[in-house]
Design an enzyme around this catalytic site. Structure first.
Site, PDB file in Angstrom:
ATOM      1  N   HIS A   6       3.343  -5.060   3.879  1.00  0.00           N
ATOM      2  CA  HIS A   6       3.113  -5.596   5.064  1.00  0.00           C
ATOM      3  C   HIS A   6       2.428  -7.300   4.567  1.00  0.00           C
ATOM      4  CE1 HIS A   6       3.569  -1.643   6.914  1.00  0.00           C
ATOM      5  NE2 HIS A   6       2.586  -1.142   6.044  1.00  0.00           N
TER       6      HIS A   6
ATOM      7  N   GLU B 188      -1.057  -4.514  11.333  1.00  0.00           N
ATOM      8  CA  GLU B 188      -0.403  -4.135  10.204  1.00  0.00           C
ATOM      9  C   GLU B 188       1.067  -4.209  10.587  1.00  0.00           C
ATOM     10  OE1 GLU B 188      -1.030  -1.130   7.744  1.00  0.00           O
ATOM     11  OE2 GLU B 188       0.045   0.328   8.891  1.00  0.00           O
TER      12      GLU B 188
ATOM     13  N   HIS C 248       4.957   0.022  -0.040  1.00  0.00           N
ATOM     14  CA  HIS C 248       5.492  -1.453   0.473  1.00  0.00           C
ATOM     15  C   HIS C 248       4.758  -2.084   0.983  1.00  0.00           C
ATOM     16  CE1 HIS C 248       3.855   2.056   3.356  1.00  0.00           C
ATOM     17  NE2 HIS C 248       4.105   1.022   4.482  1.00  0.00           N
TER      18      HIS C 248
ATOM     19  N   HIS D 202       1.074  -1.064   0.238  1.00  0.00           N
ATOM     20  CA  HIS D 202      -0.053   0.091  -0.243  1.00  0.00           C
ATOM     21  C   HIS D 202       0.680   1.558  -0.152  1.00  0.00           C
ATOM     22  CE1 HIS D 202      -0.310   0.345   4.909  1.00  0.00           C
ATOM     23  NE2 HIS D 202       0.949   0.434   4.523  1.00  0.00           N
TER      24      HIS D 202
ATOM     25  N   CYS E 143       5.832   5.927   4.832  1.00  0.00           N
ATOM     26  CA  CYS E 143       4.355   4.819   4.234  1.00  0.00           C
ATOM     27  C   CYS E 143       4.211   5.485   2.879  1.00  0.00           C
ATOM     28  CB  CYS E 143       3.555   5.286   5.433  1.00  0.00           C
ATOM     29  SG  CYS E 143       3.954   3.524   6.649  1.00  0.00           S
TER      30      CYS E 143
ATOM     31  N   ASP F  54      -4.851 -10.380  -1.316  1.00  0.00           N
ATOM     32  CA  ASP F  54      -3.180 -10.906  -1.240  1.00  0.00           C
ATOM     33  C   ASP F  54      -2.937 -10.845  -2.554  1.00  0.00           C
ATOM     34  OD1 ASP F  54      -1.631 -13.018   0.817  1.00  0.00           O
ATOM     35  OD2 ASP F  54      -2.774 -13.957  -0.570  1.00  0.00           O
ATOM     36  N   HIS F  55      -1.518 -10.563  -2.286  1.00  0.00           N
ATOM     37  CA  HIS F  55      -0.268 -10.473  -3.251  1.00  0.00           C
ATOM     38  C   HIS F  55      -0.646  -9.389  -4.111  1.00  0.00           C
ATOM     39  CE1 HIS F  55       1.552 -14.149  -1.555  1.00  0.00           C
ATOM     40  NE2 HIS F  55       2.770 -13.227  -2.487  1.00  0.00           N
TER      41      HIS F  55
END
Ligand code: NI
Length: 135
Positions: A42, A125, A40, A15, A34, A80-81
């Site tokens: 998580h 997170e 980047h 994100h 961020c 996801d991903h």
């Protein structure tokens, strides 16, 4: 007595925290690392808590297999991903902070749960930073 049933889940996602109404300096000041332009990642850990009375016929509050499948289909497969800002409708125009991600997940799951059951979402997170909704 009400009982809580909790299912853990996991997804990896990227994100970028950014407010398009602000200039670059203000974004960097508020969001720091961020705000990195290319995002980047998580390793998000999710806990979904369902509360309610035990059904006397099944002995369950909610079927955990059903709940696991619901989370897999509606949350993991969706996020996801993915790069949340770029790859998902939910965060195209919504800053993907942990707070907003938790609320989005709560809203997605809420519509699939019977009304008499309570729903709480906890989203990690990082191992030390997590949010809960509703508070
Ligand atoms: Ni982040």
């Amino acid at each position: 007595m009400k009982v809580a049933v909790i299912r853990k889940a996991h997804f990896n996602a990227a994100h970028r925290l950014h407010n398009p109404a602000w200039d670059d300096d203000r974004n960097r000041e508020v969001f720091g690392l961020c705000n990195n332009p290319n995002g980047h990642g998580h390793n998000y850990e999710l806990e979904v808590k369902v509360t309610g009375e035990i059904d006397p016929d099944t002995g369950m509050v909610v079927d955990l297999g059903w709940l696991a499948g619901l989370i897999r289909r509606e949350v993991e497969q969706r996020f996801d991903h993915k790069h949340l800002n770029l790859d998902t409708e939910e965060f195209r125009n919504l800053n993907p902070t942990a707070e907003n991600i938790a609320v989005v997940i709560w809203r997605i799951l809420r519509v699939h749960l019977p009304e008499h059951l309570g729903l709480h979402v906890r989203l990690y997170e990082t191992p030390r930073n997590f949010v809960e909704c509703p508070a």
